[in-house]
Design a protein around this motif. Sequence first.
Motif, mmCIF file in Angstrom:
data_model
loop_
_atom_site.group_PDB
_atom_site.id
_atom_site.type_symbol
_atom_site.label_atom_id
_atom_site.label_comp_id
_atom_site.label_asym_id
_atom_site.label_seq_id
_atom_site.Cartn_x
_atom_site.Cartn_y
_atom_site.Cartn_z
ATOM 1 N N UNK A 122 0.827 -1.202 0.000
ATOM 2 C CA UNK A 122 0.000 0.000 0.000
ATOM 3 C C UNK A 122 0.867 1.260 0.000
ATOM 4 N N UNK A 123 0.235 2.369 -0.300
ATOM 5 C CA UNK A 123 0.905 3.654 -0.268
ATOM 6 C C UNK A 123 -0.126 4.751 -0.140
ATOM 7 N N UNK A 124 0.251 5.891 0.396
ATOM 8 C CA UNK A 124 -0.724 6.964 0.623
ATOM 9 C C UNK A 124 -1.041 7.742 -0.649
ATOM 10 N N UNK A 125 -2.256 8.235 -0.734
ATOM 11 C CA UNK A 125 -2.615 9.130 -1.828
ATOM 12 C C UNK A 125 -1.860 10.445 -1.681
ATOM 13 N N UNK A 126 -1.744 10.921 -0.438
ATOM 14 C CA UNK A 126 -0.959 12.103 -0.093
ATOM 15 C C UNK A 126 -0.076 11.744 1.088
ATOM 16 N N UNK A 127 1.207 11.968 0.988
ATOM 17 C CA UNK A 127 2.110 11.612 2.083
ATOM 18 C C UNK A 127 2.002 12.635 3.205
ATOM 19 N N UNK A 131 -1.302 11.845 9.424
ATOM 20 C CA UNK A 131 -2.599 11.511 8.836
ATOM 21 C C UNK A 131 -2.611 10.080 8.308
ATOM 22 N N UNK A 132 -1.534 9.675 7.678
ATOM 23 C CA UNK A 132 -1.449 8.312 7.162
ATOM 24 C C UNK A 132 -1.503 7.290 8.285
ATOM 25 N N UNK A 133 -0.787 7.578 9.379
ATOM 26 C CA UNK A 133 -0.804 6.673 10.528
ATOM 27 C C UNK A 133 -2.205 6.613 11.131
ATOM 28 N N UNK A 134 -2.847 7.762 11.262
ATOM 29 C CA UNK A 134 -4.202 7.790 11.803
ATOM 30 C C UNK A 134 -5.149 6.982 10.933
ATOM 31 N N UNK A 135 -4.994 7.091 9.607
ATOM 32 C CA UNK A 135 -5.864 6.354 8.686
ATOM 33 C C UNK A 135 -5.767 4.853 8.921
ATOM 34 N N UNK A 177 -9.483 5.348 0.824
ATOM 35 C CA UNK A 177 -8.952 6.226 -0.215
ATOM 36 C C UNK A 177 -7.730 7.016 0.187
ATOM 37 N N UNK A 178 -7.374 7.012 1.467
ATOM 38 C CA UNK A 178 -6.224 7.791 1.935
ATOM 39 C C UNK A 178 -4.910 7.023 1.832
ATOM 40 N N UNK A 179 -4.922 5.784 2.291
ATOM 41 C CA UNK A 179 -3.673 5.005 2.328
ATOM 42 C C UNK A 179 -3.774 3.672 1.600
ATOM 43 N N UNK A 216 2.679 -0.543 12.132
ATOM 44 C CA UNK A 216 2.335 -0.025 13.453
ATOM 45 C C UNK A 216 0.866 0.392 13.550
ATOM 46 N N UNK A 217 0.366 1.079 12.534
ATOM 47 C CA UNK A 217 -1.001 1.580 12.567
ATOM 48 C C UNK A 217 -2.040 0.490 12.822
ATOM 49 N N UNK A 218 -2.028 -0.590 12.043
ATOM 50 C CA UNK A 218 -3.008 -1.650 12.282
ATOM 51 C C UNK A 218 -2.897 -2.293 13.660
ATOM 52 N N UNK A 219 -1.687 -2.484 14.153
ATOM 53 C CA UNK A 219 -1.524 -3.089 15.480
ATOM 54 C C UNK A 219 -2.132 -2.182 16.547
#
Length: 233
Positions: A122-127, A131-135, A177-179, A216-219
Amino acid sequence: MDIFGEFLGTALLILLGDGVVAGVVLPKTKNNNSGWIVIAAGWGIAVALSVFIVGKIAPGHLNPAVSLAFALHGDISWTQAILYSIAQFFGAMLGAVLVFLQYRPHYLLADNPADILGTFATGPALKDTSSNLFSEIIGTFVLMLGILSFGLYKMPEGLGTLAVGVLIIGIGLSLGGTTGYAINPARDLGPRIVHALMPLKNKGDSDWSYAWIPILGPIVGALLAVLLFQMMS
């Protein structure tokens, strides 16, 4: 057998999930440019089918964040969660290799490094790191809270699995749609390693600077969901 089931189930998950991404973004496929709705639906179906296939021999977590969350919840031991997670990572790597073999002629025609990487990781639409971590946190939070909540209802056998598939589609459409909604460390890291190792034409780099976020985010999101669920119970 349960460890093998987690390995096999995650391999099938990635084969079908990354397979739909490859079909949408790689050139000259029948479903090229068919869009995000197809990708989200494909991932939801991938989750449900994979769990159905291995559900009689394994828990069907197919996701280290889910396994760790169930350990925190007390349903499995931490040792089991770690062993399942290892099996899931290796299964994800196998699934990524199978996607490459399925779409090999189309990879040979691909010239966009971002599209090629997108069929693996995966990769972010906007780096934007925070915000990416929160998503990834919020997406997995919803996933785990949904899984735990489904367990509160008396459902016919198999309906809960279908419900999780629908949940995946919903998360993808509303939050993905973000990440690109990894919401699964194995789903991202295993295929990203394969991307790094595979001698693909025009593949570019594997974007390791971003790779920690879908781990990290999903965990974090899954563990927070367990804590909230326990407070609600």
